[in-house]
Design a protein around this motif. Structure first.
Motif, mmCIF file in Angstrom:
data_model
loop_
_atom_site.group_PDB
_atom_site.id
_atom_site.type_symbol
_atom_site.label_atom_id
_atom_site.label_comp_id
_atom_site.label_asym_id
_atom_site.label_seq_id
_atom_site.Cartn_x
_atom_site.Cartn_y
_atom_site.Cartn_z
ATOM 1 N N LYS A 275 0.832 -1.202 0.000
ATOM 2 C CA LYS A 275 0.000 0.000 0.000
ATOM 3 C C LYS A 275 0.870 1.256 0.000
ATOM 4 C CE LYS A 275 -3.945 2.155 2.327
ATOM 5 N NZ LYS A 275 -4.908 2.063 3.452
ATOM 6 N N GLU A 276 0.460 2.252 -0.799
ATOM 7 C CA GLU A 276 1.213 3.498 -0.886
ATOM 8 C C GLU A 276 0.587 4.562 0.011
ATOM 9 O OE1 GLU A 276 1.448 4.552 -4.997
ATOM 10 O OE2 GLU A 276 3.041 3.077 -5.409
ATOM 11 N N HIS A 277 1.451 5.405 0.533
ATOM 12 C CA HIS A 277 1.015 6.477 1.437
ATOM 13 C C HIS A 277 1.684 7.785 1.025
ATOM 14 C CE1 HIS A 277 -0.621 3.476 4.290
ATOM 15 N NE2 HIS A 277 0.462 2.781 3.944
ATOM 16 N N PHE A 278 0.970 8.891 1.295
ATOM 17 C CA PHE A 278 1.487 10.229 0.973
ATOM 18 C C PHE A 278 1.997 10.894 2.241
ATOM 19 C CE2 PHE A 278 0.982 14.838 0.761
ATOM 20 C CZ PHE A 278 1.595 15.148 -0.442
ATOM 21 N N ALA A 279 3.107 11.615 2.116
ATOM 22 C CA ALA A 279 3.628 12.408 3.230
ATOM 23 C C ALA A 279 4.205 13.716 2.683
ATOM 24 C CB ALA A 279 4.693 11.643 3.997
ATOM 25 N N ARG A 280 4.222 14.711 3.531
ATOM 26 C CA ARG A 280 4.805 16.006 3.154
ATOM 27 C C ARG A 280 6.000 16.292 4.048
ATOM 28 N NH1 ARG A 280 4.181 21.126 6.465
ATOM 29 N NH2 ARG A 280 4.761 22.788 5.043
ATOM 30 N N VAL A 281 7.087 16.727 3.439
ATOM 31 C CA VAL A 281 8.282 17.146 4.173
ATOM 32 C C VAL A 281 8.581 18.596 3.774
ATOM 33 C CG1 VAL A 281 10.731 16.772 4.610
ATOM 34 C CG2 VAL A 281 9.212 14.806 4.235
ATOM 35 N N LYS A 282 8.595 19.458 4.755
ATOM 36 C CA LYS A 282 8.879 20.873 4.490
ATOM 37 C C LYS A 282 10.378 21.108 4.432
ATOM 38 C CE LYS A 282 7.979 25.527 6.304
ATOM 39 N NZ LYS A 282 7.282 26.300 7.363
ATOM 40 N N VAL A 283 10.823 21.832 3.401
ATOM 41 C CA VAL A 283 12.238 22.209 3.294
ATOM 42 C C VAL A 283 12.479 23.335 4.289
ATOM 43 C CG1 VAL A 283 14.031 23.103 1.781
ATOM 44 C CG2 VAL A 283 12.299 21.518 0.877
ATOM 45 N N PRO A 284 13.352 23.143 5.281
ATOM 46 C CA PRO A 284 13.527 24.157 6.337
ATOM 47 C C PRO A 284 14.003 25.494 5.779
ATOM 48 C CG PRO A 284 14.586 22.081 6.945
ATOM 49 C CD PRO A 284 14.217 21.973 5.506
ATOM 50 N N PRO A 285 13.276 26.567 6.036
ATOM 51 C CA PRO A 285 13.661 27.872 5.483
ATOM 52 C C PRO A 285 14.871 28.492 6.170
ATOM 53 C CG PRO A 285 11.727 28.101 6.890
ATOM 54 C CD PRO A 285 11.999 26.624 6.784
ATOM 55 N N LYS A 286 15.296 27.936 7.298
ATOM 56 C CA LYS A 286 16.429 28.509 8.024
ATOM 57 C C LYS A 286 17.758 28.209 7.362
ATOM 58 C CE LYS A 286 14.162 30.375 11.469
ATOM 59 N NZ LYS A 286 14.159 31.849 11.653
ATOM 60 N N PHE A 287 17.791 27.233 6.486
ATOM 61 C CA PHE A 287 19.024 26.900 5.787
ATOM 62 C C PHE A 287 19.118 27.652 4.472
ATOM 63 C CE2 PHE A 287 18.155 23.052 8.364
ATOM 64 C CZ PHE A 287 19.327 23.038 9.113
#
Length: 728
Positions: free
Chosen positions: A213-225
């Motif tokens: 089974k496939e699942h969706f996830a979101r990863v935010k690119v950290p703006p501090k870098f």
């Protein structure tokens, strides 16, 4: 806030591009409303005489993009223009497009002055912005990246790196980036996460190897870098590439199937109820908290995104397919400012250090000139950045703070820098026992938090702080110093076209007048009383002050030029502004053209006037100059039968400036100051000066060479050379 960020905001918010482009924060006036006052002037004028302001702004940003494409511009400056284009467009969607959508949804929007229906305007915006974003991406990929590579500056993707470079970045990821990342899954127990505006995100599809089974996830690119991670001093890779290649530790036991970057632009058009002035500060703070949760207005994705992932994003964000823009990666090129800041002087404009104005320069002494003594002698017209801000305006306030003969200082603040010496001078003055009044405009778009901070700091130091007038933004640029002198009380004033910001004063072209002429300083004193108290003094002896007298005063002067022309006296109109939109003023200019009066406009950004239309605007010429510095001054020149009347000030020819702001235009009374402005305008409109020329269909044609292929004069470079000659 960096000077570059401020520069970007001027494009919209004044705009390139920091001043508002929508209706006032109370939302009382629809941005598409046409002032009913101009109905009486319609007469025989054609219905299609106005260009659409939104399309005109997009053509402005296209001119910015042309600078990024221009191989005659130093390479790292081209990189900066590419970054400016991206930020300009972001704010256009955050404010203009968001406001238009909100009004359409509420049934409030009416046809624009150009005659286009709101939905037609929105469709045009999407068509033009999609084309421009594709062109921007192509410029970056096909022109800028190869040109940088020729100079040993490598902007690469992960797959371009060798094994050693990849190992180095893997170590950096493990030690610094991984601890900051937070994967957010989407399933019945985990709702789709909130996606903050302008954040860069990874849409990750993972598979459970046991169930398939496939699942969706979101990863935010950290703006501090940093947006582009340095592999070495001259080699960079997008941060999202590094994260995308090291996602397994975030999803242990799962298989990473696909990774795609996406970005959402949200409505950040802040609305604040101003009915209760005592609570304006608190109401604004609450509004700022709500701003980050505005509805989405644009979804950017890379062209390679899987269709089913895109469908999921569109559905979960509550958007339509028409609001999606697919471009070649990487997304979010605002980060190119970091590349433009590289220490490669040979790839930038030659260094330029502003010089002290000749009338304020030290004479055979190491100590600074007495500003008050110099201004008592004559009016001083400052032209920034060619004339130093720090040795003129800043020095005036610093000397006033330290001078025991100074009794009071009054100042307007719309925007200033984070470590502002202007703020420090005002604080020093208050702590020295002087009366200090500061009109802080806390509703200055995108600088609200900074201005709230400064307002509180000033109050804590003993300054009298006023937040302006309910329903109006205080946008005028004024400073007043009251000094006790042997012959009595004397006032000194600075009236300018730009903000009291030492950082942007090195990047923005602006004019400012230092004067002790009581004809002007008395008016400035009355205006400060109006802003701080209950006095109401809508008319002044010499100043034009919006919202009461600027529009009518300009139209009256335009009509006076027509009268001069009709009886054979010298007549001419020259206007320099960021934007020309107001229908009343434009119709008056059309009337002047039809009467035979020459009209020349120098507009950096938006122009709704159509030049060169037979029987309407054959006598009108419209130019635009963009370059190293942001052209920001506003100048109004009326030939006046050979005795020119010249005004400078803070007001653009837009509804917001003329109806919903406190703006000031001041006349130049001294002949020497008029002559200085006249020379600048003469060169600006000379045939041999490089510029964009507006056509009657709304397009712009750039002219950089003459008929023989020789380069035309660069106005800003010419002014730099003039400054250097004066210094020598």
């Amino acid at each position: 806030m960096s000077p570059e960020t401020s520069l970007l905001r001027e494009s919209l918010t004044d705009p390139l591009t920091h001043e508002d482009v929508t209706a006032s924060t109370v939302g009382a006036v629809d941005v598409f409303d046409v002032d009913p006052a101009y109905d009486a002037t319609l007469g025989e004028l054609p219905d299609d005489r106005f260009l659409d302001r939104e399309v005109s702004w997009l053509r402005f940003n296209q001119r910015v993009l042309e600078l990024a494409e221009d191989e005659s511009v130093p390479l790292l400056e081209r990189v900066r223009f590419a970054a400016i284009f991206a930020s300009n467009l972001d704010e256009f969607f955050m404010v203009r497009v968001a406001g238009l959508k909100r009004r359409i949804a509420a049934g409030l929007a009416v046809p624009s002055a150009s005659g286009l229906q709101p939905r037609e305007v929105l469709d045009l915006i999407w068509q033009r912005t999609t084309e421009l974003m594709q062109r921007h991406a192509s410029c970056f990929r096909d022109k800028i990246i190869p040109a940088l590579a020729e100079q040993q500056i490598q902007l690469q993707r992960w797959s371009d790196l060798d094994k050693e470079q990849q190992r180095k970045l893997k170590k950096l990821f493990k030690e610094r980036v991984f601890p900051v990342l937070t994967p957010l899954a989407v399933d019945p127990a985990h709702p789709f996460p909130y996606i903050s505006g302008l954040s860069l995100n990874l849409a990750v599809l993972v598979r459970n190897p046991k169930t398939g089974k496939e699942h969706f996830a979101r990863v935010k690119v950290p703006p501090k870098f940093d947006r582009f991670i340095a592999v070495d001093e001259q080699r960079f890779v997008p941060l999202e590439d590094v994260i995308a290649e090291h996602l397994k530790p975030l999803f242990p036991g799962m298989q990473v199937v696909t990774v795609h970057t996406f970005r959402v632009t949200r409505n950040e058009d802040l609305e604040v109820e101003e009915d209760d002035a005592e609570n304006l500060l608190h109401a604004l703070e609450k509004g700022l908290q709500r701003r980050r949760f505005g509805p989405p207005v644009r979804l950017e994705v890379e062209e390679s995104i899987d269709a089913h992932v895109l469908d999921l994003l569109v559905t979960e964000l509550g958007m339509s397919a028409s609001e999606v823009v697919s471009v070649p990666g990487p997304l979010d090129l605002r980060g190119l400012h970091d590349i433009a800041d590289l220490d490669r002087a040979e790839l930038k404009y030659p260094a330029f250090l502003p010089s002290t104005h000749a009338l304020l320069a030290e004479v055979e002494s190491a100590s600074p000139v007495d500003i008050f003594g110099a201004v008592r002698e004559r009016d001083v017209l400052l032209h920034h950045p060619y004339d130093s801000f720090s040795t003129s305006v800043q020095r005036l306030l610093e000397q006033a703070a330290a001078d025991p003969h100074v009794l009071a200082i009054k100042q307007t603040l719309y925007r200033t820098s984070g470590d502002s010496p202007i703020i420090e001078a005002l604080i020093d003055a208050a702590e020295a026992g002087k009366e200090v009044l500061v009109i802080v405009e806390i509703k200055a778009r995108f600088d609200e938090r900074a201005n709230i901070k400064w307002a509180r700091k000033l109050e804590q130091s003993g300054c009298h702080v006023v937040y302006g007038l309910v329903g109006l933004k205080t946008h005028c640029k004024l400073a007043l110093v009251v000094r006790d002198e042997p012959d009595g009380i004397r006032r000194y004033a600075h009236l300018g076209t730009g903000n009291y910001n030492p950082k942007t004063a090195r990047l923005y072209e602006d004019l400012g007048l230092l004067t002790a002429d009581p004809n002007l300083t008395d008016d400035v004193a009355h205006l400060f009383n109006n802003l701080s108290g209950y006095a109401r003094h809508p008319s002044y002896e010499h100043l034009l002050v919006a919202p009461h007298t600027v529009r009518d005063g300009l139209v009256e002067r335009i009509r006076r030029e027509v009268t001069h022309h009709e009886v054979g006296r010298p007549a001419r109109i020259r206007i320099k502004a960021n934007s020309v939109v107001d229908e009343v003023v434009i119709d008056a200019l059309y009337d002047a053209s039809r009467a035979g009066v020459p009209v020349q406009l120098l507009t950096r950004g938006i122009c709704a006037l159509r030049p060169g239309v037979p029987g309407l605007s054959e006598m009108v010429e419209v130019r635009s100059i963009l370059g190293r510095f942001l052209e920001h001054s506003r100048v109004f020149w009326f030939e006046n039968a050979g005795d020119p009347e010249v005004l400078i000030g803070s007001a653009d020819l837009m509804h917001r400036n003329l109806d919903r702001r406190v703006e000031v235009l001041t006349p130049l009374l001294a002949q020497a100051t008029k002559d200085e402005v006249g020379r600048m305008l003469d060169v600006s409109f000379a045939e041999g000066t490089s510029a964009w020329h507006l056509q009657s269909d709304g397009t712009w044609q750039r002219r950089t060479t003459d008929d023989g292929g020789q380069p035309l004069l660069d106005l800003q470079e010419w002014l730099i050379q003039q400054s250097r000659r004066r210094k020598a």
